[in-house]
Motif scaffolding. Structure first.
Motif, PDB file in Angstrom:
ATOM      1  N   ILE A   1       0.809  -1.214   0.000  1.00 35.33           N
ATOM      2  CA  ILE A   1       0.000   0.000   0.000  1.00 35.33           C
ATOM      3  C   ILE A   1       0.846   1.271   0.000  1.00 35.33           C
ATOM      4  N   ASP A   2       1.793   1.356   0.913  1.00 38.32           N
ATOM      5  CA  ASP A   2       2.566   2.598   1.036  1.00 38.32           C
ATOM      6  C   ASP A   2       3.583   2.760  -0.082  1.00 38.32           C
ATOM      7  N   PHE A   3       4.360   1.728  -0.333  1.00 41.34           N
ATOM      8  CA  PHE A   3       5.375   1.822  -1.381  1.00 41.34           C
ATOM      9  C   PHE A   3       4.727   2.052  -2.740  1.00 41.34           C
ATOM     10  N   GLY A   4       3.611   1.360  -2.997  1.00 41.80           N
ATOM     11  CA  GLY A   4       2.931   1.534  -4.267  1.00 41.80           C
ATOM     12  C   GLY A   4       2.370   2.921  -4.435  1.00 41.80           C
ATOM     13  N   GLY A   5       1.699   3.411  -3.392  1.00 46.35           N
ATOM     14  CA  GLY A   5       1.068   4.718  -3.487  1.00 46.35           C
ATOM     15  C   GLY A   5       2.057   5.863  -3.563  1.00 46.35           C
ATOM     16  N   ILE A   6       3.188   5.720  -2.891  1.00 44.46           N
ATOM     17  CA  ILE A   6       4.158   6.811  -2.832  1.00 44.46           C
ATOM     18  C   ILE A   6       5.176   6.752  -3.964  1.00 44.46           C
TER      19      ILE A   6
ATOM     20  N   ALA B   1      -4.026  -0.047  15.402  1.00 46.31           N
ATOM     21  CA  ALA B   1      -3.590  -0.852  14.261  1.00 46.31           C
ATOM     22  C   ALA B   1      -4.204  -0.324  12.976  1.00 46.31           C
ATOM     23  N   SER B   2      -3.470  -0.473  11.867  1.00 46.74           N
ATOM     24  CA  SER B   2      -3.956  -0.045  10.566  1.00 46.74           C
ATOM     25  C   SER B   2      -3.178  -0.784   9.487  1.00 46.74           C
ATOM     26  N   ASN B   3      -3.771  -0.865   8.292  1.00 45.21           N
ATOM     27  CA  ASN B   3      -3.047  -1.433   7.148  1.00 45.21           C
ATOM     28  C   ASN B   3      -2.452  -0.336   6.279  1.00 45.21           C
ATOM     29  N   ASN B   4      -2.384   0.865   6.819  1.00 39.84           N
ATOM     30  CA  ASN B   4      -1.866   2.006   6.079  1.00 39.84           C
ATOM     31  C   ASN B   4      -0.712   2.636   6.839  1.00 39.84           C
ATOM     32  N   GLY B   5       0.466   2.619   6.218  1.00 38.18           N
ATOM     33  CA  GLY B   5       1.649   3.138   6.884  1.00 38.18           C
ATOM     34  C   GLY B   5       1.575   4.632   7.157  1.00 38.18           C
ATOM     35  N   ARG B   6       0.912   5.377   6.278  1.00 38.18           N
ATOM     36  CA  ARG B   6       0.801   6.824   6.510  1.00 38.18           C
ATOM     37  C   ARG B   6       0.012   7.102   7.782  1.00 38.18           C
ATOM     38  N   ALA B   7      -1.057   6.326   7.982  1.00 36.47           N
ATOM     39  CA  ALA B   7      -1.864   6.503   9.199  1.00 36.47           C
ATOM     40  C   ALA B   7      -1.039   6.187  10.435  1.00 36.47           C
ATOM     41  N   LEU B   8      -0.231   5.135  10.365  1.00 36.86           N
ATOM     42  CA  LEU B   8       0.580   4.753  11.519  1.00 36.86           C
ATOM     43  C   LEU B   8       1.679   5.784  11.792  1.00 36.86           C
TER      44      LEU B   8
ATOM     45  N   ILE C   1       4.522   3.694  19.598  1.00 37.43           N
ATOM     46  CA  ILE C   1       5.732   3.309  18.875  1.00 37.43           C
ATOM     47  C   ILE C   1       5.325   2.488  17.651  1.00 37.43           C
ATOM     48  N   THR C   2       5.993   2.701  16.527  1.00 35.99           N
ATOM     49  CA  THR C   2       5.697   1.937  15.326  1.00 35.99           C
ATOM     50  C   THR C   2       6.964   1.373  14.723  1.00 35.99           C
ATOM     51  N   GLN C   3       6.834   0.260  14.005  1.00 34.16           N
ATOM     52  CA  GLN C   3       7.944  -0.304  13.240  1.00 34.16           C
ATOM     53  C   GLN C   3       7.550  -0.232  11.764  1.00 34.16           C
ATOM     54  N   ALA C   4       8.416   0.371  10.943  1.00 32.96           N
ATOM     55  CA  ALA C   4       8.061   0.605   9.547  1.00 32.96           C
ATOM     56  C   ALA C   4       9.320   0.701   8.702  1.00 32.96           C
ATOM     57  N   PRO C   5       9.194   0.474   7.383  1.00 38.71           N
ATOM     58  CA  PRO C   5      10.332   0.698   6.483  1.00 38.71           C
ATOM     59  C   PRO C   5      10.756   2.163   6.520  1.00 38.71           C
ATOM     60  N   GLU C   6      12.040   2.388   6.474  1.00 38.04           N
ATOM     61  CA  GLU C   6      12.563   3.750   6.568  1.00 38.04           C
ATOM     62  C   GLU C   6      12.018   4.640   5.446  1.00 38.04           C
ATOM     63  N   LEU C   7      11.786   4.061   4.268  1.00 39.69           N
ATOM     64  CA  LEU C   7      11.298   4.864   3.149  1.00 39.69           C
ATOM     65  C   LEU C   7       9.926   5.454   3.424  1.00 39.69           C
ATOM     66  N   SER C   8       9.173   4.831   4.351  1.00 36.67           N
ATOM     67  CA  SER C   8       7.828   5.329   4.650  1.00 36.67           C
ATOM     68  C   SER C   8       7.830   6.513   5.609  1.00 36.67           C
ATOM     69  N   VAL C   9       8.941   6.712   6.312  1.00 33.88           N
ATOM     70  CA  VAL C   9       8.963   7.745   7.353  1.00 33.88           C
ATOM     71  C   VAL C   9       9.999   8.834   7.077  1.00 33.88           C
ATOM     72  N   ALA C  10      10.546   8.850   5.874  1.00 32.22           N
ATOM     73  CA  ALA C  10      11.645   9.781   5.578  1.00 32.22           C
ATOM     74  C   ALA C  10      11.285  11.218   5.900  1.00 32.22           C
ATOM     75  N   ASN C  11      10.095  11.644   5.504  1.00 36.08           N
ATOM     76  CA  ASN C  11       9.717  13.038   5.723  1.00 36.08           C
ATOM     77  C   ASN C  11       9.550  13.349   7.206  1.00 36.08           C
TER      78      ASN C  11
END
Length: 303
Positions: free
Chosen positions: A100-105, A219-226, A236-246
């Protein structure tokens, strides 16, 4: 009797489940679809389908016939497409799935650039975090963030990302910063639904991968929401670094538990291994590899 057509109709009945659905798809009457199947069964001398008023099911012969005829139809379609593409522009409908996140972004800008070069390729992208079985034939290409892929799948690495753990400065000021992963049980955790890691967070402990099931607060299936929830101090969240760069650049999130970070995850463009690979697949995968090789993730898109 057009036996090839009848075989195609039979396979679509198996996949769609009803004569009516197939009739609607190929724009004929349900009675004509029934006629096609009757012709096929008569030519084979066996019943392929069990028909009742409520449902359609495969006979033993039908199961075997579908399992062997479906790959042949796919190869024939791919052969036709490959030959038709010789000397012509790449064309067709390409079905892609991505997280979801990598595809959308990140994938959308790549698709825009790809279609500038191949305007006759239409792309249908589905965003989901769950595991995709390409052998089912629903998608042509699957973008996956993982360090392993299914058997029979060709995987082209296009990028990589770190899987890290994050919290906001406000959360740390209020609840403290965990120094060990065992302390996470005392903290509010934000869980990403439907990832390959399922209900677990993954850490590196003394060189070995350790899975930890956290008690989630949100909980969510959307990284932006998390990420937004984490930046608001919700946990606290665990996520790919590319999703939280900004968020990192703006200081709204900081990485914690760095000593327990697992090795970087690879991002692959994958497709099924087969004899004939349509040009729409090979050109797309090759383009994705070059696109991300030249681009900086953070420059492609901002939250």
């Amino acid at each position: 009797m057009d036996k090839l057509n009848n075989i195609r109709v039979f396979c679509r009945i198996v996949e769609l489940g009803t004569f009516v659905a197939v009739a609607r798809e190929i724009n004929v009457s349900a009675m004509m679809v029934s006629k096609y199947i009757a012709q096929l069964e008569e030519s084979l001398g066996v019943a392929l389908l069990n028909r009742t008023t409520r449902r359609i099911s495969l006979t033993e012969a039908g199961e075997s016939y579908y399992a062997r005829s479906k790959p042949l139809l796919e190869e024939l379609a791919e052969l036709d497409e490959d030959i038709s593409e010789l000397g012509k522009n790449v064309k067709g409908i390409l079905k892609v799935t991505a997280p979801i996140d990598f595809g959308g972004i990140y994938v959308v800008p790549a698709i825009e650039a790809y279609q500038n070069q191949h305007p006759n390729v239409k792309i249908m992208m589905s965003l989901q975090n769950s595991h995709i079985n390409l052998s089912e034939g629903i998608y042509d290409v699957s973008i996956v963030v993982s360090n392993s892929v299914d058997l029979g799948v060709v995987a082209r690495k296009i990028a990589e990302t770190k899987l890290c753990t994050y919290a906001s400065p406000a959360y740390i000021a209020k609840y403290g910063e965990p120094r060990d992963i065992d302390e996470l049980n005392q903290h509010l955790c934000l869980h990403y639904i439907d990832t390959p890691h399922e209900d677990f967070w993954v850490f590196n402990v003394a060189g070995e991968e350790k899975k930890l099931r956290t008690t989630w607060h949100f909980a969510s299936n959307n990284g932006r929401a998390l990420c937004q929830a984490a930046s608001l101090g919700m946990g606290i969240t665990q996520a790919p670094e590319l999703s939280v760069a900004n968020y990192l650049e703006q200081g709204r999130l900081v990485e914690i538990l760095q000593d327990f970070r697992i090795p970087a995850l690879s991002i692959y463009a994958t497709y099924m291994q087969r004899r004939f690979i349509p040009a729409k697949i090979t050109t797309f995968v090759n383009f994705m590899s070059h696109f991300f090789d030249k681009q900086n993730f953070e420059s492609i898109h901002k939250f």
